[in-house]
Design an enzyme around this catalytic site. Structure first.
Site: not given
Ligand code: SAH
Length: 671
Positions: A144, A153
Site C-alpha cells: 500500500e 510515493e
Molecule cells: N501497509 C500499512 C501502511 C501503509 S503506509 C497499511 O496499509 O496500513 C506506507 C508505508 O510504507 C510507510 O510506513 C512508508 O514508510 C513505507 N514505505 C514506503 N516505501 C517503502 C519501501 N520501498 N520500502 C520500505 N518501506 C516503504
C-alpha cells in the site's frame, strides 16, 4: 541528543535558535501522519483483507506454500491479515524506524511473531538467500504505497525492483492492478488557482485593468500535484466537457517499468467549452477478476452510493498548459505523461496528433516565477475580485496625492493597486518599476536611504506572508510595523488598522477521524500505534492548533462565532502578553470535536477581510469557510482520547494567551 536548529519565527520574524530533541522530526512526522486516517478507512481495510484472503487461497489451491512480501508494512496490518488468512510466512518491510519498531510490538501483541518477520529497511536494500533478510523469493506481493496521484510515493520503482529481485515470476499481487481515470472540465474556480486573471480597478479617472505579463500567461506552472477533496466542489463550480475515461492501468502482478512514458486517449467532448482542467482519480482492483474494487471516484462519477471518507487518498486537479476551446463532438487527444513520480497532461486537436515525436512534453517548469512565489490557494485569493474590491475601496479612503506608501506583504498586488489609485510614491518591501520601488530588505533593516529620506504616510499590508502556516502568523505585519516605526510620519495611516482573532466550537463531519485513536482494526489490536501518535502529539507537552482548509472539511457550528483577541496595528506590539479567558455557550447539540480559529483584518471603518467563517448556511449549523485560506483547528481531548462525555456540555471555557515575545498563541479548553 539535542541539536540546535535555526529558523525565522513566522510571527515575529526574529531569527531564533531552538534546541530540538533529536526525535523532534519523527514526532512531527508521526503526529501529522496519515496512519490513523488509513486505519480508519474501513473500505480500504476490508477490501485489502478480501484481496489478501483470495490471493492466499489461490496459492494454496496450487499446492504451494504462501510466502508473502509486504512492502511498507506500517503497523504490520496487511501482514497480520495475510497470516490470519493462512499464509505460511510474511516478510514485512518498513523503512521508517519508529514504525518498524511499532510493527514489531503490534505483531508480537497479536500473536504473529512466528509468522511475520519485520525488516527495518528500504525494500531496495532487502537481500534474498540463505543468509539474507528473506530466505526465498515471495509468491504474494502485498503493498500500500499509493498517494492521491498513485505514483507520488515511489510505488513504480519499488515494484520494478521487487519484481526483479524479491518475488517469483507469476506471483500474486494485492492489489492486482490500479487504473487512473480522467475527466476534462472547464472551471473558472479551479483555473483561478493557476493563472492570474486581469484585475479591474475602478479609479477616479476611470477603470484600470491590471494584466499579468505574457510570460505568466504562457507559463505551464509547477509539476507538484494539486490534491483536494473533490467531493466538496459543488457541481455549479465546474462544467463537465467529457465523460470519465480510463487513462492508464498498471498490472502489479507482472514486471513494472518506472521509466518515463506517456499514454494517450481520444476524447469526444460532450459539450463545447474551454478545456482547462483534467480531474483525475484512481481505483485499485484487489483481485484479477476486478470483483474487489476500491475507488476514489467523486460522487458524480460513482456507480454506487457507498461512500467512504478518507484524507490519505483524495483526487487530483491537473492544469492544462493553456486553456483550449473544444467543440461538442469534435475529437481531441489527451496525453498523460509521467516520470517515476508524477503525472502531467497535454491536450491536442485532431490533426495535431500525427506528430508523434512531439507527444512527449517535458514536465511543467515554472518560467515566470509567480508559481514559485504563490501556491494554488494564493492564486485563488489574488483572483478573488470581491476581496480585491475591499482593498480598492479602503485604499481610496486613505490615499492622498502626496501619500508615500510602504507595503509589507509577500507577492502582493497592493502596490500596483495603490499606484493606479493615485499614490505618488510607493515603496514595497519585495516587486515593479518606475513609481514602485522594490526594497530588498527585511523591515527591521530598512534605512532612510532606502526611502530616499522620505517618511511613510501610509503603511499597507494584506497582510500575507509565504512563511505563515497558522492564521496568526500573518501578525508578522504588526512586528514589521513596529520595526519601521521611526520611518513613519506621526499621523501615519496603517492599513489594516487592526486584526482580530475569532473562535467557534464545531462538530466535524469527518475531519475528527484523522486524530482519533483506532483501537482495533479489522480485529487486530493496533493500540500501540494510537499510543505512539498520542505521545508524538504531546511531545512538546502542549497541544497545538493545526492548519486545515475547512472548505474541504464540512463541519457544523455548535456555538456562535466569538471575537477573542484584537491586535491594534496603529500602535506598536506591546511588551506584555495579550490574554483572554471566558466561556462560550453551546447552542446546538452535537459532538464537541474542537475549536476553529481564524483572523479578520479591519482595513478601514466598515471594511474587513475575513479569512475564516463566511456564514452559517442553515439552521443545522453547516458552515461556509473562506475558500482560499487555512483555518486553525484545535482538537479537544474528546477526539484524541476518544473520551465519551456523559452529559451534553452546555459551554466550553477557554484561556488564550498571545505571547508577544515569541509570537505564539497558547490555548486551553475545558468542556
Ligand atoms: N501497509 C500499512 C501502511 C501503509 S503506509 C497499511 O496499509 O496500513 C506506507 C508505508 O510504507 C510507510 O510506513 C512508508 O514508510 C513505507 N514505505 C514506503 N516505501 C517503502 C519501501 N520501498 N520500502 C520500505 N518501506 C516503504
Amino acid at each position: 541528543m539535542k541539536t540546535f536548529c535555526g529558523r525565522a519565527n513566522p510571527t515575529t520574524g526574529a531569527m531564533e535558535w531552538l534546541e530540538e530533541d533529536e526525535d523532534y522530526d519523527y514526532h512531527q512526522e508521526i503526529a501529522r501522519s496519515r496512519y490513523a486516517d488509513m486505519l480508519h478507512d474501513k473500505d480500504r481495510n476490508m477490501k485489502y483483507y478480501q484481496g489478501i484472503r483470495a490471493a492466499v487461497n489461490r496459492v494454496k489451491e496450487r499446492g504451494e506454500k504462501a510466502i508473502v512480501l509486504d512492502i511498507g508494512t506500517g503497523t504490520g496490518l496487511l501482514s497480520m491479515m495475510a497470516a490470519s488468512a493462512g499464509a505460511d510466512f510474511c516478510y514485512a518491510i518498513e523503512v521508517f524506524k519508529p514504525m518498524a519498531n511499532a510493527a514489531v510490538k503490534i505483531v508480537e501483541k497479536n500473536g504473529f511473531h512466528d509468522k511475520i518477520k519485520v525488516i527495518n529497511k528500504h525494500s531496495t536494500e532487502v537481500t534474498v538467500g540463505p543468509d539474507g533478510d528473506m530466505h526465498c523469493r515471495a509468491n504474494i506481493l502485498v503493498t500500500e504505497l499509493f498517494d492521491t496521484e498513485l505514483i507520488g510515493e515511489g510505488a513504480l520503482p519499488t515494484y520494478e525492483h521487487a519484481h526483479k529481485y524479491l518475488v517469483q515470476e507469476g506471483c500474486e499481487a494485492v492489489p492486482h492492478r490500479a487504473t487512473v481515470y480522467v475527466q476534462l472540465v472547464e472551471s473558472k474556480r479551479m483555473w483561478s488557482w493557476n493563472k492570474l486573471f486581469p484585475v479591474h480597478v475602478e479609479a477616479e479617472d476611470g477603470e484600470k485593468i491590471i494584466v499579468s505579463p505574457s510570460e505568466m500567461e504562457n507559463c505551464p506552472g509547477v509539476p507538484s500535484v494539486c490534491d483536494i477533496q473533490l467531493n466538496q466542489m459543488p457541481l455549479s463550480d465546474f462544467t463537465v466537457l467529457s465523460d470519465v475515461v480510463t487513462m492508464f492501468s498498471v498490472d502489479f502482478s507482472k514486471p513494472v517499468s518506472s521509466a518515463s512514458t506517456y499514454y494517450r486517449v481520444q476524447l469526444e467532448p460532450i459539450k463545447s467549452g474551454k478545456a482547462q482542467i483534467v480531474l483525475s482519480w484512481w481505483d485499485i482492483d484487489m483481485d484479477p477478476s476486478g470483483m474487489i474494487n476500491c475507488t476514489m471516484a467523486p460522487y458524480w462519477a460513482k456507480s454506487t452510493s457507498i461512500y467512504q471518507w478518507r484524507d490519505h487518498w483524495m483526487q487530483c486537479v491537473y492544469f492544462l498548459p493553456n486553456e483550449e476551446p473544444v467543440l461538442q463532438g469534435e475529437k481531441v487527444y489527451l496525453t498523460a505523461c509521467r516520470d517515476e513520480y508524477s503525472v502531467w497532461y497535454k491536450l491536442q486537436k485532431a490533426g495535431e496528433e500525427e506528430n508523434k515525436t512531439d507527444v512527449r512534453v517535458d514536465s511543467p517548469v515554472c518560467r515566470c516565477q509567480a508559481h514559485l512565489l504563490w501556491n494554488r490557494p494564493r492564486f485563488g485569493e489574488l483572483n478573488d475580485q470581491n476581496r480585491m474590491r475591499q482593498y480598492v475601496k479602503s485604499l481610496m479612503k486613505v490615499l492622498k496625492t502626496d501619500s508615500v506608501c510602504l507595503c509589507v506583504s509577500d507577492g502582493s498586488l497592493l502596490p500596483v493597486l495603490a499606484h493606479y489609485l493615485g499614490a505618488k510614491q510607493f515603496f514595497k518591501a519585495n516587486h515593479l518599476e518606475d513609481k514602485i520601488k522594490i526594497i530588498e530588505a527585511r523591515p527591521e533593516l530598512l534605512t532612510s536611504s532606502h526611502l530616499e529620506d522620505k517618511k511613510i504616510s501610509v503603511l499597507v499590508g494584506e497582510p500575507f506572508f509565504t512563511t505563515s502556516l497558522l492564521p496568526w502568523h500573518n501578525l508578522y505585519f504588526w512586528y514589521a510595523r513596529t520595526a519601521v516605526t521611526s520611518h513613519l510620519t506621526s499621523d501615519v495611516t496603517v492599513l489594516p488598522q487592526s486584526a482580530s482573532l475569532h473562535m467557534m466550537i464545531v462538530e466535524f463531519q469527518d475531519l475528527w477521524r484523522i486524530r482519533s485513536p483506532c483501537g482495533t482494526c479489522e480485529g487486530f489490536d493496533v493500540q500501540t500505534m494510537d499510543d505512539m501518535i498520542n505521545n508524538s502529539l504531546n511531545f512538546r507537552e502542549s497541544k497545538e492548533a493545526e492548519p486545515h482548509p475547512l472548505w474541504e472539511y464540512p463541519c457544523k457550528s455548535l456555538s456562535d462565532p466569538q471575537k477573542v483577541l484584537t491586535f491594534d496595528f496603529r500602535k506598536t506590539v506591546p511588551q506584555h502578553c495579550l490574554s483572554t479567558e471566558g466561556s462560550i455557550n453551546l447552542l446546538r447539540k452535537g459532538k464537541t470535536h474542537g475549536a476553529v480559529l481564524w483572523m479578520e483584518y479591519h482595513l478601514a471603518a466598515d471594511i474587513s477581510i475575513n479569512t475564516g467563517l463566511m456564514q452559517i448556511a442553515d439552521e443545522k449549523g453547516n458552515c461556509e469557510w473562506n475558500p482560499h485560506c487555512k483555518q486553525a483547528v484545535y482538537f479537544f481531548s474528546s477526539v484524541t482520547e476518544s473520551e465519551t462525555l456523559s452529559d451534553l456540555p452546555s459551554a466550553v471555557t477557554y484561556a488564550i494567551n498571545f505571547d508577544t515575545k515569541t509570537g505564539e498563541i497558547a490555548m486551553d479548553f475545558k468542556i
